[in-house]
Design a protein around this motif. Structure first.
Motif, PDB file in Angstrom:
ATOM      1  N   GLN A 197       0.871  -1.242  -0.010  1.00 50.77           N
ATOM      2  CA  GLN A 197       0.047  -0.057   0.037  1.00 50.77           C
ATOM      3  C   GLN A 197       0.894   1.402  -0.034  1.00 50.77           C
ATOM      4  N   ILE A 198       1.927   1.206   0.832  1.00 51.97           N
ATOM      5  CA  ILE A 198       2.801   2.484   0.929  1.00 51.97           C
ATOM      6  C   ILE A 198       3.329   2.720  -0.686  1.00 51.97           C
ATOM      7  N   LYS A 199       3.725   1.742  -1.203  1.00 52.60           N
ATOM      8  CA  LYS A 199       4.416   1.884  -2.486  1.00 52.60           C
ATOM      9  C   LYS A 199       3.400   2.281  -3.714  1.00 52.60           C
ATOM     10  N   LYS A 200       2.101   1.677  -3.390  1.00 54.02           N
ATOM     11  CA  LYS A 200       1.009   2.058  -4.374  1.00 54.02           C
ATOM     12  C   LYS A 200       0.525   3.531  -4.370  1.00 54.02           C
ATOM     13  N   PHE A 201       0.336   3.804  -2.954  1.00 55.58           N
ATOM     14  CA  PHE A 201      -0.373   5.198  -2.762  1.00 55.58           C
ATOM     15  C   PHE A 201       0.610   6.329  -2.474  1.00 55.58           C
ATOM     16  N   GLY A 202       1.741   5.792  -2.187  1.00 56.06           N
ATOM     17  CA  GLY A 202       2.855   6.709  -1.884  1.00 56.06           C
ATOM     18  C   GLY A 202       3.104   6.999  -0.222  1.00 56.06           C
ATOM     19  N   ALA A 203       4.220   7.093   0.109  1.00 55.59           N
ATOM     20  CA  ALA A 203       4.848   7.272   1.425  1.00 55.59           C
ATOM     21  C   ALA A 203       4.402   8.554   2.091  1.00 55.59           C
ATOM     22  N   ASP A 204       3.989   9.526   1.084  1.00 56.69           N
ATOM     23  CA  ASP A 204       3.610  11.055   1.644  1.00 56.69           C
ATOM     24  C   ASP A 204       2.331  10.871   2.494  1.00 56.69           C
ATOM     25  N   HIS A 205       1.391   9.691   2.356  1.00 50.68           N
ATOM     26  CA  HIS A 205       0.355   9.699   2.987  1.00 50.68           C
ATOM     27  C   HIS A 205      -0.012   8.559   4.196  1.00 50.68           C
ATOM     28  N   PHE A 206       1.338   8.078   4.529  1.00 54.55           N
ATOM     29  CA  PHE A 206       1.118   6.943   5.574  1.00 54.55           C
ATOM     30  C   PHE A 206       1.978   7.453   6.608  1.00 54.55           C
ATOM     31  N   PHE A 207       1.823   6.858   7.888  1.00 52.79           N
ATOM     32  CA  PHE A 207       2.705   6.725   9.063  1.00 52.79           C
ATOM     33  C   PHE A 207       2.517   5.597   9.667  1.00 52.79           C
ATOM     34  N   ILE A 208       3.650   4.897  10.310  1.00 56.27           N
ATOM     35  CA  ILE A 208       3.505   3.663  10.826  1.00 56.27           C
ATOM     36  C   ILE A 208       3.586   3.750  12.486  1.00 56.27           C
ATOM     37  N   GLY A 209       3.011   2.762  13.154  1.00 62.99           N
ATOM     38  CA  GLY A 209       3.396   2.778  14.553  1.00 62.99           C
ATOM     39  C   GLY A 209       3.032   1.263  14.978  1.00 62.99           C
ATOM     40  N   THR A 210       3.171   1.040  16.307  1.00 66.60           N
ATOM     41  CA  THR A 210       3.145  -0.414  16.937  1.00 66.60           C
ATOM     42  C   THR A 210       1.952  -0.877  17.447  1.00 66.60           C
ATOM     43  N   ASP A 211       1.166  -0.098  18.102  1.00 67.14           N
ATOM     44  CA  ASP A 211      -0.259  -0.454  18.906  1.00 67.14           C
ATOM     45  C   ASP A 211       0.596  -1.535  19.856  1.00 67.14           C
ATOM     46  N   PHE A 212       1.945  -1.469  20.415  1.00 65.96           N
ATOM     47  CA  PHE A 212       2.317  -2.510  21.267  1.00 65.96           C
ATOM     48  C   PHE A 212       2.344  -2.077  22.636  1.00 65.96           C
ATOM     49  N   GLY A 213       2.249  -2.884  23.613  1.00 66.45           N
ATOM     50  CA  GLY A 213       2.313  -2.615  25.109  1.00 66.45           C
ATOM     51  C   GLY A 213       1.990  -3.910  25.785  1.00 66.45           C
ATOM     52  N   VAL A 214       1.137  -4.885  25.177  1.00 66.44           N
ATOM     53  CA  VAL A 214       0.543  -5.961  25.781  1.00 66.44           C
ATOM     54  C   VAL A 214       1.878  -7.061  26.179  1.00 66.44           C
ATOM     55  N   TYR A 215       1.978  -7.724  27.044  1.00 69.43           N
ATOM     56  CA  TYR A 215       3.104  -8.440  27.414  1.00 69.43           C
ATOM     57  C   TYR A 215       3.379  -9.591  26.453  1.00 69.43           C
TER      58      TYR A 215
END
Length: 336
Positions: A276-294
Motif C-alpha cells: 500500500q505504501i508503494k502503491k499510494f505513496g509514502a507521503d500519505h502514511f505513517f507507521i506505529g506499533t500499537d504495542f504494550g501487551v506483554y
C-alpha cells in the motif's frame, strides 16, 4: 558480480539507525487491566525510546485520558517528547464533549481525539470468541448486560446532521490546531463521514485508524487520501497475538473477546502494508506499533521490527524515513 545491491543494504544496525528521529503515535504501555499485563510502563518506554534516539511517542489509554500520564513522564524523562490524548470509550460515556474539552487543558494537553477503540458500536457489535466447543459466539447475543452496559453507550457517527455532542467535539478540535482527529474503530462509512465533517469544521489533521484501513479496498484508501486523511498502519494487527483472546478491554472476565473482533490473522499482513505504501505513496502514511501487551516485545523493539520488515519488503530509505519520522512529525508539529 551482483547487480542488485539490495541484499547488502539491510542489517539490524541499519534498522536501529532508522529509530533515530522516529515517532510512534500509537503505544499502549499502561496502566491497564489486571487481565492484560503490559510489557513495559510509560517511563520505561520513554527511557528506551530516548536511548534509541526516537524523537517522540504518544500514549494511548482506553480507560483514561493519557494527558496526565504524558505530563508525569515528561517530568521524569528528559530528551524525548511524550504526548497524550483521549479515546472516547464507554468509560467516558461515549460521545462526551465535556471530557474532550477537559483533555485540552489537563496534564500535557491533548494532541489527539480518537472516536473510540473497542467502544464503537461497529466494533462492539461484532466482538466475540470461540466457546469451549469451538463455536463462534457474539458477546451481544450471549450477555444481555453487555448490550446495556457497553453497546448502548458506544460511539456511532450519524450519516446526517451531527448530534449536538459530536458538533461540540468537532468545534473543540477545530479550535485546537495542535490536535489531530483520529477515526477510531468505526465502520468505513462512519470514517468517511468523520473525514467529511472534519473538513467541514476546519480540522487540519485527520487520521484514518489502522482498524478502519484493514477493512478498506484500494479505492477506499485512495478516497480517504483524496479527502485529506493520513493513513495509519500498525504492526500489532499482523503478529502472532492477533487471534488470541487477550481480555484487554472489558473488566468482566466473561466478556473476553478476540482482539478487535478478529477470528484469524488479517489479510496480507505486513507485506500488504508495504504494498500500500508503494502503491499510494509514502507521503500519505505513517507507521506505529500499537504495542504494550506483554505477549509482544516492547514498543521500541516493535517499531524497529516493523522498520526491518519494511526494509525486507523493499521500501527505500526515503520511504521508511517518511512513514516513521517525517509524517508523524507533521501530525505533532515536530518538524522544522
Amino acid at each position: 558480480m551482483f547487480k542488485d545491491s539490495w541484499q547488502f543494504s539491510r542489517s539490524r544496525s541499519k534498522s536501529e539507525k532508522f529509530l533515530e528521529g522516529a515517532i510512534d503515535l500509537h503505544v499502549h504501555p499502561g496502566p491497564h487491566l489486571f487481565s492484560s499485563p503490559r510489557s513495559t510502563d510509560p517511563i520505561k518506554t520513554a527511557i528506551e525510546a530516548r536511548d534509541a534516539g526516537m524523537r517522540a511517542f504518544a500514549i494511548m489509554d482506553v480507560f483514561n485520558m493519557s494527558v496526565g500520564t504524558a505530563w508525569m513522564v515528561q517530568q521524569v524523562v528528559e530528551g524525548i517528547e511524550v504526548y497524550g490524548g483521549i479515546i472516547l470509550n464507554t468509560v467516558f460515556g461515549g460521545m462526551n464533549p465535556r471530557a474532550v474539552k477537559t483533555a485540552m487543558y489537563y496534564g500535557s494537553g491533548a494532541r489527539y481525539v480518537t472516536f473510540g477503540a473497542h467502544s464503537t458500536y461497529f466494533q462492539a457489535y461484532k466482538e466475540g470468541r470461540y466457546d469451549d466447543d469451538g463455536k463462534w459466539i457474539l458477546l451481544r447475543e450471549k450477555y444481555p448486560k453487555f448490550v446495556t452496559e457497553e453497546l448502548d453507550r458506544c460511539i456511532r457517527i450519524p450519516e446526517g446532521e451531527p448530534t449536538p455532542e459530536l458538533k461540540e467535539i468537532l468545534e473543540v478540535i477545530a479550535a485546537n490546531p495542535q490536535v489531530y482527529l483520529e477515526t477510531g474503530h468505526v465502520s468505513n462509512q462512519e470514517a468517511f463521514r468523520l473525514l467529511e465533517l472534519g473538513k467541514q469544521y476546519g480540522i487540519k489533521k485527520l487520521v484514518v485508524s489502522n482498524a478502519v484501513v484493514e477493512n478498506m479496498s484500494d479505492a477506499e484508501i485512495q478516497r480517504a487520501i483524496d479527502m485529506g486523511g493520513w493513513i495509519e498502519r500498525l504492526l500489532a494487527a499482523h503478529t502472532h497475538t492477533t487471534p488470541i483472546p487477550k481480555t484487554h478491554y472489558y473488566v468482566e472476565p466473561e466478556y473476553r473477546a478476540m482482539d478487535e473482533g478478529l477470528q484469524s490473522t488479517t489479510h496480507g499482513g505486513v507485506a500488504k502494508v508495504a504494498e500500500q505504501i508503494k502503491k499510494f505513496g509514502a507521503d500519505h502514511f505513517f507507521i506505529g506499533t500499537d504495542f504494550g501487551v506483554y505477549t509482544l516485545p516492547t514498543p521500541v523493539e516493535g517499531f524497529r521490527e516493523f522498520i526491518a520488515c519494511l526494509m525486507d519488503l523493499g521500501l527505500s530509505d526515503e520511504e521508511i524515513r517518511k512513514v516513521s519520522s517525517i509524517n508523524p512529525g507533521k501530525l505533532v508539529d515536530l518538524n522544522d
